[in-house]
Design a protein around this motif. Structure first.
Motif, PDB file in Angstrom:
ATOM      1  N   GLN A 208       0.918  -1.177   0.026  1.00  0.00           N
ATOM      2  CA  GLN A 208      -0.269   0.066   0.021  1.00  0.00           C
ATOM      3  C   GLN A 208       0.861   1.523  -0.022  1.00  0.00           C
ATOM      4  OE1 GLN A 208      -2.629  -1.211   3.610  1.00  0.00           O
ATOM      5  NE2 GLN A 208      -4.103  -0.095   2.085  1.00  0.00           N
ATOM      6  N   SER A 209       2.069   1.273   0.122  1.00  0.00           N
ATOM      7  CA  SER A 209       2.852   2.257   0.123  1.00  0.00           C
ATOM      8  C   SER A 209       4.482   1.642  -0.240  1.00  0.00           C
ATOM      9  CB  SER A 209       3.081   3.107   1.341  1.00  0.00           C
ATOM     10  OG  SER A 209       3.874   2.534   2.377  1.00  0.00           O
ATOM     11  N   TRP A 210       5.186   2.644  -0.903  1.00  0.00           N
ATOM     12  CA  TRP A 210       6.578   2.072  -1.221  1.00  0.00           C
ATOM     13  C   TRP A 210       7.302   1.893  -0.123  1.00  0.00           C
ATOM     14  CZ3 TRP A 210       6.019   0.065  -5.540  1.00  0.00           C
ATOM     15  CH2 TRP A 210       5.514   0.456  -6.468  1.00  0.00           C
ATOM     16  N   GLN A 211       7.057   2.571   1.225  1.00  0.00           N
ATOM     17  CA  GLN A 211       7.791   2.394   2.517  1.00  0.00           C
ATOM     18  C   GLN A 211       7.990   1.188   2.896  1.00  0.00           C
ATOM     19  OE1 GLN A 211       6.385   5.203   1.619  1.00  0.00           O
ATOM     20  NE2 GLN A 211       7.661   6.882   1.860  1.00  0.00           N
ATOM     21  N   ASP A 212       6.458   0.335   2.689  1.00  0.00           N
ATOM     22  CA  ASP A 212       6.445  -1.147   3.028  1.00  0.00           C
ATOM     23  C   ASP A 212       7.503  -2.085   2.611  1.00  0.00           C
ATOM     24  OD1 ASP A 212       4.377  -0.276   4.781  1.00  0.00           O
ATOM     25  OD2 ASP A 212       2.781  -0.941   3.356  1.00  0.00           O
ATOM     26  N   LEU A 233      22.099   3.486  -3.258  1.00  0.00           N
ATOM     27  CA  LEU A 233      20.651   2.246  -3.843  1.00  0.00           C
ATOM     28  C   LEU A 233      19.830   3.160  -4.710  1.00  0.00           C
ATOM     29  CD1 LEU A 233      19.277  -0.211  -3.327  1.00  0.00           C
ATOM     30  CD2 LEU A 233      17.829   1.193  -1.533  1.00  0.00           C
ATOM     31  N   GLU A 234      19.287   2.566  -5.920  1.00  0.00           N
ATOM     32  CA  GLU A 234      18.625   3.266  -6.911  1.00  0.00           C
ATOM     33  C   GLU A 234      17.452   2.356  -7.111  1.00  0.00           C
ATOM     34  OE1 GLU A 234      19.177   5.511 -10.850  1.00  0.00           O
ATOM     35  OE2 GLU A 234      19.034   3.479 -11.296  1.00  0.00           O
ATOM     36  N   VAL A 235      16.231   2.967  -7.176  1.00  0.00           N
ATOM     37  CA  VAL A 235      14.845   2.268  -7.515  1.00  0.00           C
ATOM     38  C   VAL A 235      14.307   2.872  -8.560  1.00  0.00           C
ATOM     39  CG1 VAL A 235      12.653   1.749  -6.623  1.00  0.00           C
ATOM     40  CG2 VAL A 235      14.493   1.789  -4.857  1.00  0.00           C
ATOM     41  N   HIS A 236      13.950   1.998  -9.834  1.00  0.00           N
ATOM     42  CA  HIS A 236      13.532   2.595 -10.926  1.00  0.00           C
ATOM     43  C   HIS A 236      12.303   1.988 -11.056  1.00  0.00           C
ATOM     44  CE1 HIS A 236      13.099   2.591 -15.373  1.00  0.00           C
ATOM     45  NE2 HIS A 236      13.590   3.793 -15.357  1.00  0.00           N
ATOM     46  N   TRP A 237      11.278   2.942 -11.500  1.00  0.00           N
ATOM     47  CA  TRP A 237       9.750   2.304 -11.804  1.00  0.00           C
ATOM     48  C   TRP A 237       9.501   2.612 -13.281  1.00  0.00           C
ATOM     49  CZ3 TRP A 237      10.531   5.641  -7.625  1.00  0.00           C
ATOM     50  CH2 TRP A 237      10.347   5.413  -6.299  1.00  0.00           C
ATOM     51  N   MET A 299      -0.297   6.379  -7.970  1.00  0.00           N
ATOM     52  CA  MET A 299      -0.986   5.959  -8.757  1.00  0.00           C
ATOM     53  C   MET A 299      -1.083   4.263  -8.421  1.00  0.00           C
ATOM     54  SD  MET A 299      -3.937   6.450 -10.394  1.00  0.00           S
ATOM     55  CE  MET A 299      -3.498   8.110 -10.990  1.00  0.00           C
ATOM     56  N   PRO A 300      -2.172   3.920  -7.963  1.00  0.00           N
ATOM     57  CA  PRO A 300      -2.391   2.427  -7.704  1.00  0.00           C
ATOM     58  C   PRO A 300      -2.215   1.588  -9.144  1.00  0.00           C
ATOM     59  CG  PRO A 300      -4.072   3.486  -6.420  1.00  0.00           C
ATOM     60  CD  PRO A 300      -3.595   4.522  -7.392  1.00  0.00           C
ATOM     61  N   GLY A 301      -1.599   0.594  -9.028  1.00  0.00           N
ATOM     62  CA  GLY A 301      -1.582  -0.204 -10.404  1.00  0.00           C
ATOM     63  C   GLY A 301      -0.339  -1.228  -9.996  1.00  0.00           C
ATOM     64  N   ARG A 302      -0.059  -1.828 -11.436  1.00  0.00           N
ATOM     65  CA  ARG A 302       1.233  -2.590 -11.573  1.00  0.00           C
ATOM     66  C   ARG A 302       2.457  -1.881 -11.725  1.00  0.00           C
ATOM     67  NH1 ARG A 302       0.971  -8.632 -12.996  1.00  0.00           N
ATOM     68  NH2 ARG A 302       0.120  -8.545 -10.787  1.00  0.00           N
ATOM     69  N   TYR A 303       3.509  -2.055 -11.228  1.00  0.00           N
ATOM     70  CA  TYR A 303       4.629  -1.403 -11.824  1.00  0.00           C
ATOM     71  C   TYR A 303       5.866  -2.337 -11.861  1.00  0.00           C
ATOM     72  CZ  TYR A 303       2.868   3.013  -9.903  1.00  0.00           C
ATOM     73  OH  TYR A 303       2.100   4.118  -9.820  1.00  0.00           O
ATOM     74  N   THR A 304       6.720  -2.301 -12.644  1.00  0.00           N
ATOM     75  CA  THR A 304       8.268  -3.151 -12.851  1.00  0.00           C
ATOM     76  C   THR A 304       9.221  -2.240 -12.097  1.00  0.00           C
ATOM     77  OG1 THR A 304       7.412  -4.230 -14.957  1.00  0.00           O
ATOM     78  CG2 THR A 304       9.733  -4.210 -14.247  1.00  0.00           C
ATOM     79  N   LEU A 305       9.659  -2.876 -10.925  1.00  0.00           N
ATOM     80  CA  LEU A 305      10.824  -2.292 -10.284  1.00  0.00           C
ATOM     81  C   LEU A 305      12.101  -2.978 -10.512  1.00  0.00           C
ATOM     82  CD1 LEU A 305       8.449  -0.871  -8.395  1.00  0.00           C
ATOM     83  CD2 LEU A 305       9.945  -1.466  -6.425  1.00  0.00           C
ATOM     84  N   ASP A 324       2.554  -4.650  -7.218  1.00  0.00           N
ATOM     85  CA  ASP A 324       1.221  -3.973  -7.275  1.00  0.00           C
ATOM     86  C   ASP A 324       1.289  -3.046  -6.062  1.00  0.00           C
ATOM     87  OD1 ASP A 324       0.568  -5.563  -9.501  1.00  0.00           O
ATOM     88  OD2 ASP A 324      -0.470  -7.169  -8.185  1.00  0.00           O
ATOM     89  N   LEU A 325       0.809  -1.702  -6.569  1.00  0.00           N
ATOM     90  CA  LEU A 325       0.734  -0.504  -5.430  1.00  0.00           C
ATOM     91  C   LEU A 325      -0.994  -0.769  -5.446  1.00  0.00           C
ATOM     92  CD1 LEU A 325       1.725   1.332  -3.633  1.00  0.00           C
ATOM     93  CD2 LEU A 325       1.536   3.059  -5.488  1.00  0.00           C
ATOM     94  N   LEU A 326      -1.304  -1.006  -4.170  1.00  0.00           N
ATOM     95  CA  LEU A 326      -2.754  -1.038  -3.698  1.00  0.00           C
ATOM     96  C   LEU A 326      -3.216   0.345  -3.392  1.00  0.00           C
ATOM     97  CD1 LEU A 326      -2.852  -4.357  -1.968  1.00  0.00           C
ATOM     98  CD2 LEU A 326      -2.919  -4.045  -4.487  1.00  0.00           C
ATOM     99  N   PRO A 327      -4.507   0.766  -3.340  1.00  0.00           N
ATOM    100  CA  PRO A 327      -4.986   1.972  -2.748  1.00  0.00           C
ATOM    101  C   PRO A 327      -4.836   1.767  -1.114  1.00  0.00           C
ATOM    102  CG  PRO A 327      -6.836   0.557  -4.174  1.00  0.00           C
ATOM    103  CD  PRO A 327      -5.743  -0.159  -3.804  1.00  0.00           C
ATOM    104  N   GLY A 328      -4.230   3.026  -0.864  1.00  0.00           N
ATOM    105  CA  GLY A 328      -3.663   3.117   0.797  1.00  0.00           C
ATOM    106  C   GLY A 328      -4.762   3.489   1.526  1.00  0.00           C
ATOM    107  N   ASN A 329      -6.029   3.154   1.369  1.00  0.00           N
ATOM    108  CA  ASN A 329      -6.918   3.678   2.424  1.00  0.00           C
ATOM    109  C   ASN A 329      -6.457   3.203   3.828  1.00  0.00           C
ATOM    110  OD1 ASN A 329      -8.526   4.146  -0.051  1.00  0.00           O
ATOM    111  ND2 ASN A 329      -9.588   2.310   0.021  1.00  0.00           N
ATOM    112  N   GLY A 330      -6.421   4.300   4.583  1.00  0.00           N
ATOM    113  CA  GLY A 330      -6.068   4.101   5.988  1.00  0.00           C
ATOM    114  C   GLY A 330      -4.712   3.689   6.143  1.00  0.00           C
ATOM    115  N   HIS A 331      -4.003   3.772   5.322  1.00  0.00           N
ATOM    116  CA  HIS A 331      -2.600   3.472   5.455  1.00  0.00           C
ATOM    117  C   HIS A 331      -1.833   4.766   5.988  1.00  0.00           C
ATOM    118  CE1 HIS A 331       1.651   2.323   4.670  1.00  0.00           C
ATOM    119  NE2 HIS A 331       1.223   1.219   4.902  1.00  0.00           N
ATOM    120  N   PRO A 332      -0.761   4.318   7.169  1.00  0.00           N
ATOM    121  CA  PRO A 332      -0.238   5.653   7.707  1.00  0.00           C
ATOM    122  C   PRO A 332       0.558   6.460   6.613  1.00  0.00           C
ATOM    123  CG  PRO A 332       0.173   3.716   9.052  1.00  0.00           C
ATOM    124  CD  PRO A 332      -0.465   2.976   7.735  1.00  0.00           C
TER     125      PRO A 332
END
Length: 532
Positions: A208-212, A233-237, A299-305, A324-332
């Motif tokens: 629900q978040s990239w911090q997870d 470290l590098e992260v590419h979406w 934006m929720p959806g599928r990403y290639t990391l 898959d980034l899910l909707p973050g309803n209620g996520h900190p």
């Protein structure tokens, strides 16, 4: 290992005052490492490089550049026996966990200790009072202080700011490397794991978040070596026709920000598995400084990391797979204004007789703090989030609480990264205050028990004849100790790790000995005996 005193007076040290960097390696020969700069440790980034010494003490330690002795430390914990050399290029080199200093500086330490009647030393010296040349033996490696085994802890600092720098950027040699870094697996805060094979993973992770999301990374000098840290470290979406990236390169930091390591280390993964994995998005901590992605990746959806880690020697490890980034309803982390939420700016919570207060910037993650009483003198603070700044706990004792206990009340705190014990400060209004960088389970106890001595025995210390006596406390650190022989103050050193107090024999062959020790709560004990 026999001690060898080395001094370089040849061509290698000529004209070095006009040069910069690490010109002589602190330990001779091919070096192996037990830790590298910026490595994730519980509650801190590693501030230097740990040079292994094959399980031995007594290896010659060399000045890495011309300069002078600026500081000398002797303490039972922390860096133990340590030296600081200041260099003309604006840097300071630090050598810690030493067994002993070179003879003249050993005598200097004992003379200053005798003059102040102090067994803990933190001495600063006038510039150029004690000069050194590059390659001079200044000490011998050891296992003093908070060391977990024999090694040399070496640091390279900016003299002006005291910030530690990556020594490999300034001339420290990494040497041969036969183990390529690798990304072992991707982990999520809720327990998903994607092992990496052939440079990737195929089953989508759901967050629900990239911090997870975090990466488990291994790097060593050779297959049987110890695991080391990374420097970048590098992260590419990529998604559809779009792409973005961000990353960090940690090559210096302030000690004020060193606890940000707990935020870079994914806390839920660490609590559940014990692994120090690297988060793939920034926490609320100031470090490391991440570059900003070129486009929004919320934006929720599928990403290639594509995750790329760079080892200290420049080698790369790469892993690619779907998330898959899910909707973050209620996520900190779902609120885009998370850093400005009232609950993490400053505030307080009260659970009956305990009040907890915090200031802005105290936590690595967004949270709504909760504090509940779980027993007569126990509480639980949740959720489990690392702490960056000291939290203030104030306890109101019952009316019949003994006055003698007020200065001996100890708050024990435990979280997913470790534990602390803090002696409280009695306040004039009757409360007892504790400042602690921990947020988890909390228990109050009283420590009225003094440290204990055991049997006096013959030993050697720093290669010289000595006595030692066992010395330990039931709960707290021993903060003061000392020795007298025939009524005269005598140098002694407490090895806190092995719970031994060493007293060098000197030239005396008999006499009356008196020892004392005191813990953090002021509990004091003495020992009297004769020798031999």
């Amino acid at each position: 290992m026999p001690r060898i005193f080395i001094a370089f007076f040849g061509l290698c040290s000529l004209g070095l005052w006009g040069q910069g960097g690490i010109l002589v390696q602190p330990i001779a020969g091919e070096m192996d490492f037990a830790g590298t700069f910026g490595e994730l440790r519980s509650h801190h980034f590693h501030s230097g490089v740990d040079v292994r010494t094959q399980g031995q003490t007594g290896w010659p330690v060399r000045a890495v550049q011309d300069g002078y002795l600026s500081r000398m430390v002797v303490r039972p914990d922390g860096f133990g026996w340590a030296l600081y050399l200041r260099h003309p290029d604006g840097h300071t080199s630090v050598y810690a966990h030493l067994d002993d200093f070179q003879p003249a500086w050993h005598d200097l330490a004992l003379a200053r200790a005798a003059a102040s009647r102090s067994t803990r030393l933190d001495l600063y010296f006038e510039p150029h009072a004690y000069p050194v040349r590059a390659g001079d033996t200044i000490a011998w490696s050891g296992n003093s202080g908070g060391s977990a085994g024999p090694h040399l802890h070496f640091e390279w600092r900016d003299t002006g700011t005291e910030e530690p720098l990556d020594p490999f950027d300034y001339g420290m040699l990494y040497g041969d490397d036969s183990y390529a870094p690798r990304i072992v697996a991707l982990h999520t805060a809720d327990g998903q794991k994607a092992p990496v094979t052939a440079g990737g993973w195929t089953t989508p992770l759901r967050v629900q978040s990239w911090q997870d999301l975090s990466a488990e990374i291994k790097d060593k000098k050779y297959p049987q070596g110890l695991n080391l840290g990374i420097e970048a470290l590098e992260v590419h979406w990529s998604w559809g026709e779009q792409e973005a990236s961000h990353g960090f390169h940690l090559d210096r930091f302030s000690f004020d920000d060193t606890r940000c390591a707990d935020g870079l280390m994914q806390p839920q993964v660490h609590r559940r598995t014990g692994l120090r994995t690297y988060r793939l998005a920034p926490s609320l901590g100031a470090l490391p400084i991440w570059s900003a992605p070129e486009k929004s990746v919320t934006m929720p959806g599928r990403y290639t990391l594509t995750v790329t880690a760079r080892a200290v020697n420049g080698d790369l490890a790469i892993a690619r797979g779907p998330v898959d980034l899910l909707p973050g309803n209620g996520h900190p982390w779902a609120d885009p204004e998370v850093a400005n939420k009232v609950d993490i700016q400053s505030g307080e919570r009260v659970a009956e007789d305990l009040r907890m207060t915090w200031s802005r910037g105290s936590f690595t993650d967004p949270l709504v703090p909760e504090l509940v009483k779980t027993g007569e003198r126990s509480w639980k603070a949740s959720p489990d989030v690392p702490v960056l700044r000291a939290l203030r706990y104030e306890w109101t004792p019952p009316s019949d609480y003994p006055t003698a206990w007020r200065s001996k009340t100890v708050l024990i705190g435990r979280d997913g990264r470790g534990s602390y014990r803090i002696v409280g400060e009695p306040l004039t209004d009757g409360r007892i205050r504790f400042n602690m960088k921990l947020y988890g389970t909390l228990t109050l106890v009283q420590d009225t028990e003094a440290p204990t001595f055991t049997t006096l025995k013959a030993a050697t210390f720093q290669g010289r004849p000595a006595w030692y006596i066992g010395l330990r406390d039931n709960l707290l650190d021993i903060t003061q100790y000392g020795a007298e022989i025939d009524g005269t103050w005598t140098w002694s050193y407490y090895d806190a790790k092995n719970k031994r107090l060493y007293i060098p024999k000197g030239t005396q062959t008999s006499g009356a000995m008196k020892l004392f020790a005191q813990d953090e709560a002021g509990n004091r004990t003495t020992f009297e005996g004769t020798f031999p």
